[in-house]
Design an enzyme around this catalytic site. Structure first.
Site, PDB file in Angstrom:
ATOM      1  N   GLU A 268      24.443 -23.798   2.486  1.00 37.14           N
ATOM      2  CA  GLU A 268      24.607 -22.419   2.029  1.00 37.14           C
ATOM      3  C   GLU A 268      25.207 -22.460   0.629  1.00 37.14           C
ATOM      4  O   GLU A 268      26.224 -23.123   0.413  1.00 37.14           O
ATOM      5  CB  GLU A 268      25.523 -21.639   2.974  1.00 37.14           C
ATOM      6  N   ARG A 499      30.808 -34.445  13.108  1.00 40.37           N
ATOM      7  CA  ARG A 499      31.206 -34.098  11.748  1.00 40.37           C
ATOM      8  C   ARG A 499      32.023 -35.233  11.142  1.00 40.37           C
ATOM      9  O   ARG A 499      32.625 -36.038  11.832  1.00 40.37           O
ATOM     10  CB  ARG A 499      32.049 -32.821  11.751  1.00 40.37           C
ATOM     11  N   LYS A 509      34.429 -24.908   3.489  1.00 42.82           N
ATOM     12  CA  LYS A 509      34.145 -24.343   2.170  1.00 42.82           C
ATOM     13  C   LYS A 509      34.918 -23.052   1.927  1.00 42.82           C
ATOM     14  O   LYS A 509      35.244 -22.724   0.783  1.00 42.82           O
ATOM     15  CB  LYS A 509      32.641 -24.116   2.002  1.00 42.82           C
TER      16      LYS A 509
END
Length: 704
Positions: A268, A499, A509
């Site tokens: 994104e 992760r 983020k």
């Protein structure tokens, strides 16, 4: 509809011979004119007709002793097996005729169309095995499938229906039998273990590496295998959706992709990429590279408020700097019209509705597992309201489009997830000129699809074969496949991985954005951050291009040489072993480039160790410095003895200047008085003539 229970199946398998013989006898007797069957007791044994029953079944038969069973109600082996299974599990104290008839499926009539539908399902679910084994598919396996079909459909007048349909459809898939289909598979002979002489001392042999260790991408299935059930979606009403691709859908997909692997790296654009994205790139781009496939760089740009062109530019630059080349750069916003059209289709199919609950109300209703008051509004009404949302006639926050999933599910990600939100300017909601601007799509839209709605559909539209994501998305699998199933779209194979977490820092983020915007750090490339830009600025190398000493490579190898040569491996200090695979020469015949492959598992153990400098970014040279190498001023030990010729004894190589040597970025701040050890070359000090724009280092002493 009767369903075979576990105990009944166990009886059938444990006593398959006598059990199926009884079924055959029962069927035969049911065709005779006498349509009743005696249940009699002879001593301690109970007989059904002339067949002695298994002792386990005797107990359930006691209520029937001396009675007549009307065989008009038994119409095939499926009901016979149901009857025997029922009798084997129900004792005399619990026996009831109504329950017995229900278990046998008495009165249930099933059409040939229903049988055909079930046969088709079985074939689709076992298509991979059928295509692989063809007519050699295990005979027992086929019989079991047919028997399961017969037991499932209950009271059909002929057991031949499922079998005939099965064989007919099987021929339609495979074509006519060939001679190869009739050949018996060759059994591999078991090799006798080799005798090993016992040795007095114990020797511990290292285990051979597994295929997964040698190639981590070997765990992923091939695109043509994507017909298995991806996941089972359990609904609160007992319904189960078994998400999978049909044969036709998969064939259409393979025709478009040519059978290649298609992946995507979908960040994104709401911030700079961090080190966790480096792992994602390694998996997404790496799988495509390993299988000679394609990997999209897809910007998941569905939230115009958080996205900027700066982030888009950074992501494209950093992906290239990491050494990956996308097959194609796309945006989720490229598919906004298709996404909108599919949302309309979802509403028309009764799978979505316009909702007016506030975020707080949605949260409360989800916690209480309650349906929205607007969930069952008329389809026409939702279509009209959704069109008004699209035209900017409804204020932001006053309406959303929600998927009609399952508010009583055990999985909270099935609680009618939001598909569309309104994102419009605060000044007006009428004029299209004031729609919330989007960095890629402009001001055309004022409604934007959610991530949960978008990413699975775009995966399908781009014919992604392997949709790879981190483990927190594992519980979203049901909603991912629910939407594709509801829209009858191609379904990619989904796989989750762990992760990458690092201590003493943050990876979110949103948190990184706060550190930057509130100026707790010096921008997205602050060396203290785990962003790729910050790591690059700090001097951690992430690049596929490195530089080594010219003397550390030869085109011809020798036993006493520990440098790099064609086909030879060396260890890069603090990194990985590399092996020279190709040498590129310039026009003059000198070596210009060396192509190599690296061993990430570090299983290669070369003797030679090389120092190196990384390319900071594609097309950019490393830091250039001047290096001065000093040696003896005279060649003779006592040049005075040469009298007038002593000047001729000067060493022409006493000072060698390398005006543009490559150095690591950390040397850029070196000042007079600083001393360094350059690996394998010696000790160096900053020279008096050194300047920030032109650093100069003098070698003080060689390393032996």
């Amino acid at each position: 509809m009767w369903k075979a229970d576990e105990k009944g199946r166990q009886i059938g398998h444990a006593n398959s011979s006598s059990y199926h013989d009884m079924v055959s006898d029962f069927e035969h007797m049911s065709t005779q004119e006498d349509t009743t069957l005696d249940v009699a007791c002879k001593g301690h044994d109970i007989y059904l007709g002339q067949r002695q029953l298994d002792p386990y079944v005797m107990q359930g038969m006691e209520p029937l002793m001396g009675m007549k069973i009307n065989l008009d109600m038994i119409k095939g082996s499926a009901q016979v097996e149901s009857a025997l299974s029922f009798l084997a599990n129900v004792g005399p104290e619990k026996f009831q005729w109504s329950a017995f008839e229900e278990a046998c499926g008495v009165g249930i009539e099933v059409t040939i169309e229903e049988i055909e539908a079930i046969v088709s399902v079985v074939l689709e679910e076992n298509m991979a095995a059928i295509l692989e084994q063809r007519y050699r598919i295990n005979g027992t396996y086929r019989i079991i499938m047919i028997m399961l079909l017969a037991m499932t459909i209950g009271n059909h007048k002929s057991d031949r229906g499922p079998k005939e349909l099965f064989d007919k459809k099987l021929q339609g898939i495979l074509g006519d039998r060939t001679a190869a289909d009739d050949e018996k598979p060759v059994k591999k002979k078991k090799e006798k273990p080799a005798k090993v002489e016992e040795k007095p001392a114990a020797v511990v042999a290292s285990a051979s590496p597994t295929e997964e260790e040698l190639n981590p991408y070997s765990i992923f299935p091939r695109p043509e295998e994507n017909m298995k059930v991806h996941t089972e979606i359990f609904f609160s009403d007992g319904t189960i959706w078994r998400a999978h691709n049909t044969k036709d859908k998969l064939e259409k997909h393979l025709k478009i992709t040519g059978g290649k692997v298609y992946t995507r790296f979908p960040p994104e654009p709401n911030g700079y990429l961090h080190i966790g994205h480096a792992k994602a790139m390694f998996i997404d781009f790496g799988l495509a590279k390993d299988r000679d496939g394609c990997c999209y760089l897809r910007f998941d740009d569905t939230n115009p408020e958080a996205e900027k062109q700066e982030y888009i530019d950074h992501i494209q630059e950093i992906v290239e700097w990491m050494g990956w080349k996308p097959f194609k750069v796309t945006y989720s916003s490229d598919y906004f019209q298709e996404l909108y059209d599919l949302a309309v289709e979802l509403i028309r199919n009764g799978r979505a509705y316009v909702d007016h609950q506030t975020p707080e109300e949605i949260k409360e209703y989800r916690e209480k597992m309650m349906n929205s008051p607007w969930r069952d509004r008329p389809i026409a009404e939702s279509l009209k309201l959704f069109d008004e949302m699209r035209c900017g006639l409804i204020d932001e926050g006053k309406a959303t489009l929600r998927m009609k999933q399952d508010m009583q599910s055990d999985n909270k990600n099935m609680y009618d997830l939001i598909a569309y939100r309104i994102k419009a300017s605060e000044s007006t909601y009428v004029s299209i000129a004031f729609f919330a601007p989007h960095p890629h799509a402009g001001d055309k839209w004022c409604i934007y699809p959610s991530y949960d709605y978008t990413h699975c559909i775009v995966d399908s539209l781009e014919n992604i074969t392997h949709s790879l994501c981190t483990l927190e998305f594992e519980i979203r699998r049901p909603s991912y496949y629910w939407l594709l199933q509801a829209l009858d779209l191609y379904q990619p194979y989904v796989w989750e991985y762990s992760r990458l977490n690092i201590s003493n820092t943050v990876m979110s983020k949103r948190k990184l954005n706060r550190l930057v915007t509130e100026k707790w750090v010096d921008g997205w490339d602050d060396p203290r951050l785990m962003t790729l830009a910050g790591l690059r600025r700090r001097g951690v190398p992430f690049t596929k291009v490195i530089y080594i000493e010219q003397s550390d490579f030869r085109t011809k190898d020798s036993k006493d040489y520990y440098g790099l040569a064609p086909g030879k491996s060396v260890l890069l200090r603090y990194a990985f072993p590399i092996k020279c695979t190709e040498v590129v020469y310039d026009d003059s015949g000198d070596v210009a480039e060396i192509h190599a492959e690296y061993d990430p598992s570090k299983k290669t153990k070369p003797k030679g160790v090389l120092h190196w400098v990384a390319q900071p970014s594609p097309g950019v040279d490393p830091l250039k410095v001047e290096v001065r190498l000093f040696d003896k001023l005279f060649m003779s030990e006592n040049p005075v003895e040469l009298e007038d010729k002593w000047l001729s004894d000067l060493n022409p190589h006493s000072k060698e200047v390398i005006p543009e040597a490559y150095a690591v970025p950390s040397l850029a701040s070196a000042v007079l008085g600083d001393n360094f050890q350059f690996e394998r070359l010696g000790y160096f000090a900053v020279d008096l003539e050194s300047r920030p724009e032109k650093l100069v280092f003098n070698r003080t002493l060689k390393v032996k």
